[in-house]
Motif scaffolding. Structure first.
Motif, PDB file in Angstrom:
ATOM      1  N   PHE A   1       0.823  -1.208   0.000  1.00  0.00           N
ATOM      2  CA  PHE A   1       0.000   0.000   0.000  1.00  0.00           C
ATOM      3  C   PHE A   1       0.859   1.262   0.000  1.00  0.00           C
ATOM      4  O   PHE A   1       0.433   2.312  -0.487  1.00  0.00           O
ATOM      5  N   LEU A   2       2.085   1.165   0.545  1.00  0.00           N
ATOM      6  CA  LEU A   2       2.968   2.322   0.566  1.00  0.00           C
ATOM      7  C   LEU A   2       3.451   2.690  -0.833  1.00  0.00           C
ATOM      8  O   LEU A   2       3.483   3.864  -1.210  1.00  0.00           O
ATOM      9  N   VAL A   3       3.848   1.687  -1.616  1.00  0.00           N
ATOM     10  CA  VAL A   3       4.439   1.983  -2.923  1.00  0.00           C
ATOM     11  C   VAL A   3       3.405   2.072  -4.036  1.00  0.00           C
ATOM     12  O   VAL A   3       3.712   2.546  -5.134  1.00  0.00           O
ATOM     13  N   ALA A   4       2.168   1.647  -3.779  1.00  0.00           N
ATOM     14  CA  ALA A   4       1.137   1.637  -4.820  1.00  0.00           C
ATOM     15  C   ALA A   4       0.914   3.015  -5.450  1.00  0.00           C
ATOM     16  O   ALA A   4       0.782   3.108  -6.685  1.00  0.00           O
ATOM     17  N   PRO A   5       0.840   4.117  -4.663  1.00  0.00           N
ATOM     18  CA  PRO A   5       0.619   5.420  -5.309  1.00  0.00           C
ATOM     19  C   PRO A   5       1.697   5.776  -6.317  1.00  0.00           C
ATOM     20  O   PRO A   5       1.415   6.398  -7.345  1.00  0.00           O
ATOM     21  N   LEU A   6       2.944   5.383  -6.030  1.00  0.00           N
ATOM     22  CA  LEU A   6       4.033   5.696  -6.959  1.00  0.00           C
ATOM     23  C   LEU A   6       3.957   4.806  -8.191  1.00  0.00           C
ATOM     24  O   LEU A   6       4.139   5.274  -9.323  1.00  0.00           O
ATOM     25  N   LEU A   7       3.655   3.521  -7.997  1.00  0.00           N
ATOM     26  CA  LEU A   7       3.550   2.606  -9.126  1.00  0.00           C
ATOM     27  C   LEU A   7       2.400   2.982 -10.052  1.00  0.00           C
ATOM     28  O   LEU A   7       2.430   2.685 -11.242  1.00  0.00           O
TER      29      LEU A   7
END
Length: 257
Positions: free
Chosen positions: A76-82
């Motif tokens: 969930f942390l990296v999802a916005p960047l991906l």
């Protein structure tokens, strides 16, 4: 509220945040579905990348089950960047343009510095949470060499560490919620307005404070749909994650003037 006031008092200006009703997250999902239909191949390509990332998470859980909270929170942390490429697809679709997957990747070059700093922030957050979990379980006496079955039996289901497990999951959820508040409109804003990371994150926090109820509902929908994707052996992520990514762009456009 005070960090935002201090930020404005320092001479920085933030965009105006619109007030929305609690029903709007459902309309964002509908808009996300329409964007996926308008860009099926590139959107599903991103969905496949999310599913592969989920595969890596599941593999890490199997080999190191004590990191289950870290792995899921990390997703969930990296999802916005991906999802930046999905935001670019939605942005260009709204302008009446038709682009391919490779074209959407150019957003990383256009806003590369801000996205890189944001990625660094997410990476450091994930590392700190992983180190905290490792130390906490070491103090608990749980071995990192346990397989998944033994971990569930010894730590989670034994009842001996119930309070610890509850607090551990609660802290992971709280961390994800804080990052959500700082990220919900941050990456789309960087892409759309070439904003610096501090302005984008403060705007995101401002949006969450002004629309706490609707955005908590939006966070709950994201978590529920993402976990549903995991429950379908990751196949569901191929469809769900593009819809959520496109929907997040529409959330930004509606929240920020």
């Amino acid at each position: 509220m005070r960090p935002i006031q201090n930020f404005r008092q320092a001479g920085a200006s933030l965009p105006t945040i619109r007030q929305i009703s609690w029903k709007r997250p459902f309309f964002w999902l509908q808009s996300g579905w329409r964007d996926l239909q308008a860009n099926p191949l590139p959107s599903l390509a991103y969905g496949t990348l999310f599913a592969l990332a989920g595969d890596l998470i599941l593999l890490s859980i199997i080999r190191h089950p004590h990191l289950v909270s870290v792995a899921i929170s990390g997703f969930f942390l990296v999802a916005p960047l991906l999802a930046a490429g999905l935001y670019e697809l939605s942005r260009r679709t709204a302008r009446g343009e038709k682009i391919m997957f490779i074209d959407s990747l150019r957003c990383f070059r256009r806003s590369g510095q801000s996205l890189a700093f944001f990625g660094l922030f997410l990476g450091l957050t994930a590392i700190l949470w992983e180190r905290f979990s490792a130390v906490a379980f070491a103090l608990l006496g749980a071995s990192s060499d346990l397989d998944s079955g033994a971990f569930l039996k010894e730590v989670v289901l034994s009842g001996e560490h119930g309070a610890f497990v509850v607090v551990w999951f609660a802290l992971g959820a709280l961390l994800a919620l804080v990052v959500f508040a700082l990220a919900v409109v941050a990456v789309p804003m960087m892409l759309d307005r070439d904003s610096d990371i501090v302005t984008a994150m403060m705007t995101s926090l401002d949006a969450c404070i002004a629309n706490a109820g609707p955005l908590l509902l939006w966070a709950a929908l994201i978590v529920t749909l993402t976990l549903t994707g995991f429950a379908t052996l990751l196949f569901g992520l191929i469809l769900i994650m593009p819809i959520l990514g496109h929907a997040s762009w529409h959330a930004y456009r509606e929240l920020v003037e």
